[in-house]
Design a protein around this motif. Structure first.
Motif: not given
Length: 208
Positions: A154-174
């Motif tokens: 997720n971090m590599t595909v979207h070119q996110y920082t680790p913290s933003k990637s974690v936030g995105t994953i949590l929002l995706t689960i929601v």
């Protein structure tokens, strides 16, 4: 499809940062999609066989009541929900990943679940109750490995920082939970409509 492409998923799961980068920027997208569908199919087969043939000490299902179609849906539907929810959110959060890249990276991350869980389908029939802890250890390790790969992908595909990637994953689960709720609501509404028209039809038939 050459041997290097067949070997590549195994390289990716032990070198995830380089592997996902190459997957996004270097590899043939069509071949990567083919491999992704193969991995997803293998996970479906693993899930079905696990429910049917795992040892009774670790099998939570009654094989006689097992529905192969439902076991397949338990794998395919969450993957599709994840990809749709992740793509929908990341398009609003400056993510660089396309839908096919999200799907590909997700499927490649599933590989440890196949490599570790498939042998334990058969090994679970040979273990004693004292040795069942090894089964749970390895299945838990497979899940943790998958989660780590999903995070890196997720971090590599979207070119996110680790913290933003974690936030995105949590929002995706929601978002996945919200999608599941809407689907259940839709099917419940359809079921009620079918029942309503069925009652009307029976009333008309009985009356005339």
């Amino acid at each position: 499809m050459n041997k290097e492409m067949i070997k590549y998923p195994f390289y990716l799961i032990v070198h995830p940062f380089n592997g996902f980068w190459d997957l996004k920027y270097e590899h043939n997208k069509r071949i990567s999609l083919i491999i992704s569908f193969v991995i997803l199919f293998l996970l479906v087969v693993t899930n079905v066989l696990s429910s049917q043939y795992s040892g009774f000490l670790v099998n939570l299902y009654n094989p006689e009541n097992m529905n192969s179609l439902m076991e397949a849906l338990y794998v395919v539907v969450p993957v599709l929900f994840w990809c749709v929810a992740n793509w929908s959110l990341t398009t609003l959060m400056d993510g660089e990943g396309k839908f096919d890249e999200i799907f590909t990276s997700t499927c490649f991350a599933l590989l440890p679940l196949v490599l570790i869980n498939f042998p334990w389908i058969w090994l679970s029939n040979l273990i004693s109750i004292q040795e069942a802890m090894f089964y749970y250890f390895f299945t838990s390790f497979a899940v943790l490995w998958f989660v780590f790969l999903l995070f890196v992908g997720n971090m590599t595909v979207h070119q996110y920082t680790p913290s933003k990637s974690v936030g995105t994953i949590l929002l995706t689960i929601v978002a996945m939970g919200f999608m599941a709720f809407l689907c259940l609501l839709f099917f419940s509404l359809v079921q009620q409509m079918v029942a309503f028209f069925s009652v009307i039809y029976q009333e008309i038939v009985n009356r005339y």
